[in-house]
Design an enzyme around this catalytic site. Sequence first.
Site, PDB file in Angstrom:
ATOM      1  N   PRO A  96      -8.941 -13.986  27.075  1.00 69.61           N
ATOM      2  CG  PRO A  96     -11.032 -14.690  27.599  1.00 69.61           C
ATOM      3  CD  PRO A  96      -9.925 -15.039  26.856  1.00 69.61           C
ATOM      4  CB  CYS A  97      -5.978 -10.232  29.446  1.00 71.74           C
ATOM      5  SG  CYS A  97      -7.097  -8.711  29.027  1.00 71.74           S
TER       6      CYS A  97
END
Length: 445
Positions: A96-97
């Site tokens: 997850p960025c």
Amino acid sequence: MDKFTKPLRFADVFAGCGGLSLGLLEAGCQGVFAIERSPLAFETLRHNLIDGRRHQFDWPHWLPKEAMTCEDLLLKHGAQLDGIKGSIDLIVGGPPCQGFSTAGRRDPADPRNQMTEQYLALVEKLQPRFLVIENVAGFNMRFDDEENLDKLLKDPKHDSYADYVAGRLEDLGYTVFRGLVNCSDFGVPQNRLRYLVLCELRGKPETPTPDLFQELLKGRKAFLTSKDLPVKRKVTVKEAISDLLVAGKPRVENEDSGVKGFKEAVYDIPRNPKGYLRLMRAHSRGEAPSSRRLPNHKKATIEYFKKVQKICRPGYSLSVAQRAKIGTKKHSTTVLHADLPAPTVTTLPDDIVHYCEPRILTVRENARLQSFPDWFEFRGKYTTGGKQRKQECPRYTQVGNAVPPLLAEVIGRVVLSRNQVVTAESGEGASLKVEAGRALPETIV
């Protein structure tokens, strides 16, 4: 088939609905397991790829086919993971960025950034020959908050989180190659900048590892040619979604969402699709694509979109002055340009307005812009809101978060090609056999 002729086996971590997995499978790799925390996204992945009619994973009997986190995997199945060390050739993952995204706050202390640590722990346990990390462009940008950055990286010599991750992987024995790509360069009808980290376990010092990222770039022309896609220009929005126009077509009840009161336009099956549309329609068995549910826009909303289409320069976000003129505080609204690639598809449906119809895009139109083929069926609710927005992953979010399968496929081809070379050089046996028509063109090697 002996161990030397089996296709390259991969595990997908932070898999989402399966964009990376789909591309690797289409390249000729074999999926083993995938980890995704969202039940909605995992169900889409399971339905299409793990237990799909076109692709199936070689799923371990000890691992439940259910949504879980990477932390759950490590805590509950550590012993079994130790037992399959050496049998996984490739680990891929897009942690997850949001903490790195240039569209957000870029907070280095965002807890979602820490999920990269779980990815690294799994890598250390399984020690695959190859690794692929896909992330947003901001993954390699320097944080402005130096105090928080130092707390996160624990080493001031790293300018970005990407530097930190690369250093950790090098400590684990990998040669690391990385860089930024625009997905539109690989046939995806969308300007989507992604940061790629491609790694190979270090071998003998006398046999240097070729730059896998440069191999990816060099393989662009051969890949596009193999897909019958244009080489000297980008695939356009119109090429991707013009067959999904709804004006003048009968509308019927939408039945694939399980919610009454929504319509979809009758779909006319293209008789002789070409180029990108032919690619999207392949293996669809002459069936209409799913996820075509139309939004129930109020009359005022339709008039608002008409105003947006009238004043917005197609392909560009509304300016501050334009937002003030039509009375909206929404920062990101773009009208599609029919003859250019789309802007980045996000998880928010109203970020993009159709190029000639006063509405947002359907899930299927967004999926087309992400290069998901029509046979791929998204599962679960279409949207969510309120408190559930942060917990759930409905169809629009699944599509917006996904790695474009076409980009994933060219990555898979590069890794497959390199694995053939390594296998031959090490004397382990014959080079890998991949499914006919999916082998990497020789010009990429």
